[in-house]
Design an enzyme around this catalytic site. Structure first.
Site, mmCIF file in Angstrom:
data_model
loop_
_atom_site.group_PDB
_atom_site.id
_atom_site.type_symbol
_atom_site.label_atom_id
_atom_site.label_comp_id
_atom_site.label_asym_id
_atom_site.label_seq_id
_atom_site.Cartn_x
_atom_site.Cartn_y
_atom_site.Cartn_z
ATOM 1 N N ASN A 169 0.892 -1.160 0.044
ATOM 2 C CA ASN A 169 0.001 -0.140 0.026
ATOM 3 C C ASN A 169 0.854 1.306 0.137
ATOM 4 O OD1 ASN A 169 0.257 -1.321 2.567
ATOM 5 N ND2 ASN A 169 -0.717 0.686 3.417
ATOM 6 N N ASP A 170 0.939 2.074 0.929
ATOM 7 C CA ASP A 170 1.414 3.573 0.863
ATOM 8 C C ASP A 170 2.830 3.682 0.506
ATOM 9 O OD1 ASP A 170 -1.156 3.311 2.493
ATOM 10 O OD2 ASP A 170 -0.289 4.811 3.877
ATOM 11 N N ASP A 181 1.698 9.139 10.093
ATOM 12 C CA ASP A 181 2.294 9.607 8.747
ATOM 13 C C ASP A 181 3.059 10.691 9.040
ATOM 14 O OD1 ASP A 181 0.697 7.520 8.424
ATOM 15 O OD2 ASP A 181 -0.913 8.780 7.440
ATOM 16 N N TYR A 199 4.124 1.852 10.274
ATOM 17 C CA TYR A 199 3.194 2.439 9.692
ATOM 18 C C TYR A 199 3.984 3.644 8.698
ATOM 19 C CZ TYR A 199 -1.225 0.795 11.707
ATOM 20 O OH TYR A 199 -2.122 -0.097 12.061
ATOM 21 N N GLN A 258 5.021 0.433 1.986
ATOM 22 C CA GLN A 258 4.371 -0.737 2.976
ATOM 23 C C GLN A 258 4.129 -1.943 2.189
ATOM 24 O OE1 GLN A 258 1.088 1.256 5.044
ATOM 25 N NE2 GLN A 258 2.496 1.544 6.517
#
Length: 487
Positions: free
Chosen positions: A43-44, A164, A103, A60
């Site tokens: 993902n990110d 983040d 994260y 990620q």
């Protein structure tokens, strides 16, 4: 019974070996020119930074499954956005601070080091989070050494949704922005400043905007500078869909204006979305040689309409996009380096006059540049046809709207997206059509739309351009695109 050590399920050598063995891709749904992994969930994009001509791209990754669990970071590098190093596992949950996930975060260069700053996620037995912001250093063996924690928990008045970090610079000083949720469950962005005297990061407060109650969480903030203008990019969650906007599950957009770090006030225009497609989220932007370059995640949190999960992998990253700001509006265009993917001998020119239909066959991976002079046509439809399946992009001149409809596909996500797109006599469209990803750039990047398509059968697509009245001219060119290379 003895508890299992944190991170013991991550055998980096075994995981990296499995990645190498999975390249080049053989699954017919794996894309040619989009970054993705042979297994697991990505993902990110994270930690984007350029050092000595090399772009570092972290993102990620759950190498242990296709669920949003075991959040780790993968790492690859490139000099040209065409040739990449084989991705490797760089960071994974390994201690009490990040036991429930490494994260999202950013990257920066300090001296000779590539460093990252990320959110550690840890939950207690009641599910209460303790988010900590932590630096790390990329080591020669490709792993990230976990270093100092600079913000040990969420600030007073905010929930555990506090994550983040993104570092930016002003007048030689370092700051960071953080996505956060207030205790009243509204989203915001906080700023911290590094005190050069002792190296501690001190809170400056929230960035004050006109949007006081705009979703329940603001994720993935980026603070960019275009000349004298500041742009705050973020992903608000929980917005209600409205005509022509906010039509995806979660949004991603920006506020452009001027930020005062003294008053912590951003004087800005309206919130504008960065992408009007179905599958775009969590972008990160880095600066390189005077360009703002964006990578985004082709996916959507909490959605379950991605059939490649059945095959053991899911999601991709966008192609690199270069952002420019014109009169308060961000334009997005594919990085010029991607032209090297064009197979020149495959080029086919489009050149038709006074016509109501133009057709072009596309390869397994293709780029199409199309310019339409409307003439008598009041509506134009561009169709990607996969045999009997199809996705349509319909432009209505009177309404000045573009409607993307993928209800004609059998697998994966469906639905309709309609947004405003202002034109006069012409419409410009640039399409990148990969095996399961489409990235569309309208009016030279004034609007973009990213979405997945999963044809049920292996059928090469055809691009069909049709209108109810005669189009004066349809011109352009179509290329087959080569695959990116891993070394």
């Amino acid at each position: 019974m003895e508890s299992k050590a944190i991170g013991s399920e991550f055998d980096r050598a075994v995981i990296n070996k499995k990645v190498r063995e999975g390249l080049p891709f053989t699954d017919r749904y794996h894309n040619r020119f989009h970054l993705e992994m042979p297994f697991g969930l990505i993902n990110d994009p994270n930690g984007l930074v350029r050092q000595d001509g090399i772009t570092h791209i972290f993102y990620q990754w759950n190498p242990l499954g296709v669920e949003h669990k075991h959040k780790s970071w993968a790492h690859t590098t490139t000099r040209d956005f065409v040739h990449y190093t084989v991705p490797e596992l760089a960071m994974w949950p390994s201690d009490a601070h990040d036991k429930d996930g490494c994260y999202s975060g950013c990257g920066l260069v300090e001296g000779d080091d590539v460093r990252v700053l990320y959110t550690c996620n840890a939950k207690d037995e009641n599910g209460v989070r303790t988010p900590a912001q932590r630096f790390g250093t990329l080591m020669k063996d490709g792993t990230v050494r976990k270093d100092e924690i600079i913000i040990p928990t969420n600030a007073a008045g905010y929930t555990g949704h506090f994550r983040d970090p993104y570092v930016f610079y002003r007048h030689g000083e370092r700051y960071l922005v953080l996505g956060a949720q207030r205790e009243n469950e509204t989203g915001t962005v906080l700023v911290y400043h590094e005190n050069r005297a002792d190296g501690k990061w001190e809170p400056c407060g929230e960035i004050s905007t006109k949007y006081k109650d705009f979703g329940y969480m603001w994720e993935c903030p980026n603070l960019l500078r275009f000349g004298n203008y500041d742009v705050l990019v973020f992903c608000p969650q929980g917005l209600e869909a409205r005509p022509y906007k906010y039509q995806s599950r979660y949004q991603c957009g920006y506020l452009a204006g001027h930020l005062s770090l003294e008053s912590m006030e951003l004087m800005h225009g309206r919130f504008q979305e960065l992408d009007k497609g179905f599958d775009f989220y969590a972008p990160q932007v880095f600066s390189s040689e005077g360009r703002h370059i964006l990578f985004g995640w082709i996916g959507m949190p909490d959605e379950d309409a991605y059939p490649t999960k059945e095959r053991g992998w899911v999601h991709s990253l966008t192609m690199p996009r270069v952002l420019t700001l014109r009169q308060g509006k961000i334009f997005s265009q594919p990085a010029k380096e991607l032209r090297a993917l064009r197979i020149q001998e495959s080029a086919v020119d489009l050149d038709a006059a006074e016509t109501t239909a133009v057709r072009a066959s596309l390869a397994d991976g293709a780029e199409a540049l199309v310019d339409i002079t409307f003439g008598q046509a009041q509506a134009v439809t561009l169709t990607l046809a996969y045999g009997l399946e199809k996705v349509t992009m319909h432009y209505d001149r009177k309404a000045q709207t573009m409607t993307i409809d993928r209800n004609g596909m059998k697998r994966g996500g469906k639905g309709v997206r309609t947004f405003k797109l202002y034109t006069d006599q012409n419409l410009s469209v640039q399409l990148f059509v990969d095996k399961t990803v489409v990235e569309a750039f309208f009016e030279h990047g004034e609007e973009t739309a990213t979405f997945n398509v999963f044809p049920e059968k292996y059928i090469l697509p055809e691009l069909v351009i049709e209108s109810e009245g005669a189009m004066e001219n349809v011109t352009g060119r179509v290329w087959e695109l080569d695959a990116i290379q891993f070394r």
